[in-house]
Enzyme design. Structure first.
Site, PDB file in Angstrom:
ATOM      1  N   ASP A 375       0.824  -1.219   0.000  1.00 45.22           N
ATOM      2  CA  ASP A 375       0.000   0.000   0.000  1.00 45.22           C
ATOM      3  C   ASP A 375       0.860   1.272   0.000  1.00 45.22           C
ATOM      4  O   ASP A 375       1.961   1.282   0.548  1.00 45.22           O
ATOM      5  CB  ASP A 375      -0.847  -0.036   1.286  1.00 45.22           C
ATOM      6  CG  ASP A 375      -2.034   0.890   1.212  1.00 45.22           C
ATOM      7  OD1 ASP A 375      -2.132   1.667   0.252  1.00 45.22           O
ATOM      8  OD2 ASP A 375      -2.868   0.825   2.138  1.00 45.22           O
ATOM      9  N   ASP A 486      -6.216  -6.644  -2.256  1.00 49.04           N
ATOM     10  CA  ASP A 486      -6.662  -6.474  -0.875  1.00 49.04           C
ATOM     11  C   ASP A 486      -8.115  -6.004  -0.822  1.00 49.04           C
ATOM     12  O   ASP A 486      -8.684  -5.526  -1.823  1.00 49.04           O
ATOM     13  CB  ASP A 486      -5.733  -5.450  -0.195  1.00 49.04           C
ATOM     14  CG  ASP A 486      -5.680  -5.602   1.322  1.00 49.04           C
ATOM     15  OD1 ASP A 486      -6.488  -6.360   1.879  1.00 49.04           O
ATOM     16  OD2 ASP A 486      -4.820  -4.942   1.937  1.00 49.04           O
ATOM     17  N   MET A 487      -8.735  -6.082   0.337  1.00 51.80           N
ATOM     18  CA  MET A 487     -10.117  -5.633   0.539  1.00 51.80           C
ATOM     19  C   MET A 487     -10.287  -5.458   2.046  1.00 51.80           C
ATOM     20  O   MET A 487     -10.240  -6.434   2.782  1.00 51.80           O
ATOM     21  CB  MET A 487     -11.060  -6.707  -0.015  1.00 51.80           C
ATOM     22  CG  MET A 487     -12.496  -6.345  -0.130  1.00 51.80           C
ATOM     23  SD  MET A 487     -13.369  -6.273   1.431  1.00 51.80           S
ATOM     24  CE  MET A 487     -13.261  -7.943   2.015  1.00 51.80           C
ATOM     25  N   ASP A 556      -3.267 -10.856   8.994  1.00 48.25           N
ATOM     26  CA  ASP A 556      -2.363  -9.720   9.233  1.00 48.25           C
ATOM     27  C   ASP A 556      -1.509  -9.970  10.461  1.00 48.25           C
ATOM     28  O   ASP A 556      -0.604  -9.196  10.759  1.00 48.25           O
ATOM     29  CB  ASP A 556      -3.166  -8.433   9.446  1.00 48.25           C
ATOM     30  CG  ASP A 556      -3.491  -7.762   8.133  1.00 48.25           C
ATOM     31  OD1 ASP A 556      -3.089  -8.298   7.081  1.00 48.25           O
ATOM     32  OD2 ASP A 556      -4.145  -6.700   8.139  1.00 48.25           O
TER      33      ASP A 556
HETATM   34  C1  DGJ Z   1      -4.304  -5.009   4.933  1.00 48.96           C
HETATM   35  C2  DGJ Z   1      -3.427  -6.146   4.526  1.00 48.96           C
HETATM   36  O1  DGJ Z   1      -3.855  -7.329   5.103  1.00 48.96           O
HETATM   37  C3  DGJ Z   1      -1.985  -5.797   4.880  1.00 48.96           C
HETATM   38  O2  DGJ Z   1      -1.144  -6.875   4.605  1.00 48.96           O
HETATM   39  C4  DGJ Z   1      -1.591  -4.574   4.108  1.00 48.96           C
HETATM   40  O3  DGJ Z   1      -1.584  -4.874   2.750  1.00 48.96           O
HETATM   41  C5  DGJ Z   1      -2.549  -3.431   4.409  1.00 48.96           C
HETATM   42  N1  DGJ Z   1      -3.916  -3.828   4.228  1.00 48.96           N
HETATM   43  C6  DGJ Z   1      -2.255  -2.251   3.538  1.00 48.96           C
HETATM   44  O4  DGJ Z   1      -3.150  -1.246   3.711  1.00 48.96           O
END
Ligand code: DGJ
Length: 799
Positions: A375, A486-487, A556
């Protein structure tokens, strides 16, 4: 194979049989799903009579139950095992289908019309589904039923995957009437059992706590595994299991079930008043309603079921093989996945081109193969309040654009990959300023945001085209070989300006169909890109996404100790080739826990290995260790990514919190040819004077001779703290300069394990490992295993 014998339908896989029949009334009655049964091996009894003993006998309507019809006065549907059940004709359990007709009535009755057996596997129209990998290996049965008075036709579709012991089910509804019909629910699977007391295992959680195995014994009433987040979710994964109280990893009956769908799902286990159990699986009926106009068809997602009479491990292996062979597709299906460095926990939003190149350079030196820019690279994205929707490069951070960065990274010999979150928009963006009507929100009503962002309206074809165009431009702008999709929020304030008031409850499902359309176009347009799904980690970890993206970011949470539990949870329903796992910095960013670098690697290497930390700031010693880890991983990658996974020390799921916290994890991955294996042991809490540890192997060739060994890990004298003074010739103050110098120059030898033994010995007796340090005694034969320490072991079959 599928056979029809008079009124019976027999679906057979290698080790299982699924049997149902057409009742004289026209209803479909379920008879058996489980271990193999034989019906027509005797030439002169090929009439189905060998099934007579299995048929439920009903001679009157019990109690105050409903008698189905004058023609069938003794048939009460309340307690019959059925392949599908509808509302209003006496079956008062969870219905498979619920319709509201134009006259306001909602009673349905679907009766058999015809059946067709086909070789191969039809794909669904708009939903992703399983596919046949080799011609002639999959069979399909389509049973047509009809609600006569209302002119509605239904198809129940069964596909049989013999090799993997899997059966899939879905349904299609055709409106052949002249009036609209409202679908309140159309599930994917109904499976009735004539017993109760199942151990219903679900995998619940939240952000950073995905796939927490929870068990519920259901003897009456109902337990539902569900999500209303709009996505398959980290709250309740769609994968579930049914076992008996006595089922273990290696023995006993169990069923595994999953749904090829990424939206709201529903898995209900209900016991009726007579002690029979019904499993119902499909799109969650709450918040869902679909208007089916004359001539239209609606299809439900495909459910996947498997059965094992040899415990949870075999059930998992069935699911793993099925996913690898019949769900994951495309270039990367069987291809070894690259070791990556991801910029997120290394830099978050704060980076420059120079900083990224430095990270890439060190990564390359350690043996990493793919650099992923996470990101923060687009629009004015310096934090998470802005720019989603504006997919052009932030030239302040990357003056030469993605192309220059990618080229430089390629020149270093690394692949280049990128992060996107295309389904979202920030209010602070050009996209939202130009097209506020493209967001899912109720006009004139305050919108509840998630991570400062709104969902784009994927029910609107203009939005789909916008996302496809934007992503095409990004993916073509440089040599992008990997994409992390991503989402990061769940649904709220459902409303689409592109749908009529009567269709607003279709949004959730239409959104998912829109997403699948985008994924379909982009994955076909960019067949060589390795796509990795992500939704704040595992908030959309499901078979629907895996039909497009061969791997998903599992959580995460990069803390190895938490990850052990999370990855073990995933392992029940998903193979390691589907979930990525990263070694991150310490203290860990989610838990602030300190964990040895060895352990971080040992846990991550049982997923798709990556690194996610600021490598240039690590010590030379740490970088050298990472280099060794990657070399080792590459040597064993095929086993770890595509082998058979075993949970060696897993209990029954009913452990107390304390038992869980002091758990020792033991994992094993055996290559398909059984010639090589990697084993891992990780201790959470060290309990003094518990020095004995044993590793019992699984899945080896009984008659093969294996070399079992470890690569001894050096022991840091500082691990002993002031205990060093029990041996040192001079007093050493803890953490003093002298202590640090001694620790640097004097590494103690760790224990060595090296044996040769037959597979049957390793599996039936196991390996009695070197003793752990137990509060007393230390020499080079002792394993120093502190809290959060771990070991890797290797097995190679000898010629
Ligand atoms: C959530 C993802 O799970 C993370 O690994 C990372 O890519 C962040 N978003 C970035 O905003």
């Amino acid at each position: 194979m599928i056979k029809r014998i008079n009124n019976l339908f027999l679906l057979e896989t290698k080790n299982t049989s699924y049997l149902f029949q057409i009742l004289p009334s026209g209803h479909l009655e379920h008879i058996h799903y489980g271990a193999k049964i034989t019906l027509n091996d005797l030439d002169n009894l090929n009439d189905g009579s060998l099934a007579d003993c299995m048929l439920e006998k009903q001679a009157f309507c019990p109690g105050n139950s409903i008698a189905y019809s004058k023609e069938h006065p003794m048939l009460s549907l309340e307690d019959r095992m059925l392949e599908l059940s509808s509302l209003g004709k006496g079956d008062i359990r969870e219905p498979f289908i619920e319709l509201t007709y134009s006259d306001g009535s909602s009673t349905s009755d679907f009766l058999f019309e015809k059946a067709e057996i086909q070789t191969g596997k039809n794909l669904l129209m708009k939903l992703p589904c399983a596919y046949e990998n080799l011609p002639g290996t999959v069979w399909t049965l389509i049973v047509t039923l009809r609600h006569k008075e209302k002119g509605i036709k239904m198809e129940l579709i069964y596909s049989v995957f013999p090799k993997e012991d899997v059966i899939t089910r879905s349904a299609k509804l055709y409106n052949e009437s002249t009036a609209n019909v409202q679908i309140e629910r159309l599930l994917s699977l109904q499976l009735d059992f004539d017993k109760n007391g199942f151990v219903f295992t679900t995998f619940n959680g939240a952000w950073a706590r995905e796939m927490d195995r929870s068990v519920h014994v259901v003897t009456s009433g109902r337990h539902v595994n569900e999500t209303l987040t709009g996505f398959s979710s980290n709250r309740a994964n769609p994968f579930i299991m049914l076992g008996n109280m006595s089922t273990t990893q290696e023995s006993g009956e169990c069923y595994g079930c999953n749904l090829i769908y990424s939206g709201n799902h529903f898995e209900s286990l209900q016991v009726n008043s007579y002690g029979k159990t019904r499993l119902s699986v499909g799109i969650h009926p709450t918040g869902f309603s679909w208007q089916l106009k004359p001539g239209e068809v609606f299809e439900s997602p495909e459910a996947v079921i498997t059965y094992s009479k040899n415990g949870y491990t075999k059930m998992s292996h069935n699911m793993h093989d099925f996913i690898r062979e019949h769900i994951v597709r495309g270039t990367w299906k069987h291809k070894k996945r690259p070791v990556l460095i991801n910029s997120w926990e290394a830099t978050y939003f704060r980076f420059t081109e120079a900083k990224l190149l430095k990270l890439a350079k060190v990564a390359k030196d350690t043996g990493i193969e793919l650099f992923v820019l996470d990101d923060g690279w687009f629009g004015g994205r310096d934090d998470d309040t802005t720019s989603l929707g504006d997919w052009y490069v932030n030239t302040k951070k990357l003056p030469g654009g993605l192309k220059r960065l990618a080229d430089k990274i390629n020149d270093m010999g690394l692949m280049f990959g990128i992060w996107v979150e295309p389904e979202m928009v920030n209010e602070k963006s050009q996209c939202y300023a130009t097209h506020p009507e493209w967001a899912i929100e109720i006009p004139g009503q305050e919108h509840s945001l998630g991570r400062n962002q709104k969902l784009l309206d994927l029910t609107n074809p203009l939005v789909l085209d916008y996302i496809i165009d934007q992503m095409t431009t990004v993916f073509e702008s440089a040599n992008i070989e990997y994409v992390k999709w991503d989402m990061n929020r769940i649904f709220s304030d459902y409303f689409s300006t592109s749908l009529l008031p009567g269709q607003q409850k279709e949004i959730g499902h239409r959104y998912i169909l829109g997403l699948y359309h985008i994924m379909n176009v982009l994955t076909l347009r960019f067949p060589n890109i390795l796509f990795e799904g992500c939704a704040s980690g595992g908030n959309r970890f499901d078979l629907g996404m895996l039909c497009y993206m061969p791997q998903i970011w599992a959580s995460d949470n990069t803390d190895a100790i938490c990850r052990a539990k999370i990855q073990q949870g995933y392992s029940y329903g998903y193979p390691a080739s589907c979930f990525s796992a990263h070694v991150s910095g310490c203290p860990n960013h989610q838990t602030l826990r300190m964990t040895p670098l060895d352990t971080r690697f040992h846990i991550a290497c049982f997923g798709l290995l990556g690194y996610e930390c600021n490598l240039p700031e690590l010590s030379k010693e740490e970088l050298a260790k990472i280099g060794d880890q990657i070399t080792l991983y590459k040597k064993w990658r095929d086993v770890l990514q595509f082998g058979d996974f075993y949970r060696i020390t897993e209990g029954d799921g009913k452990e107390t919190q304390e038992e869980n916290q002091s758990k020792t994890y033991q994992w094993l991955c055996v290559s398909k040819d059984k010639k090589r294996a990697v084993a891992m042991m990780m201790q959470t809490w060290n309990i003094p004077n518990t020095v004995y540890k044993k590793f019992v192997m699984k899945g080896l060739l009984e008659t093969g001779i294996y070399h079992f060994y470890n690569i001894p890990q050096k022991v840091n004298v500082k691990d002993f703290g002031s205990l060093i003074n029990a041996m040192a010739p001079v007093h050493i103050k803890q953490d003093s300069l002298l202590h640090n110098v001694v620790a640097r120059v004097m590494k103690l030898e760790g224990e060595k394990e090296d044996y040769k033994a037959y597979g049957d010995t390793l599996m039936n007796c196991g390996i009695r490992l070197a003793p752990s340090f137990g509060g007393t005694g230390f020499n080079e034969q002792v394993r120093v295993l502190k809290d959060y320490d771990s070991r890797l072991y290797f097995l190679e079959q000898q010629e």
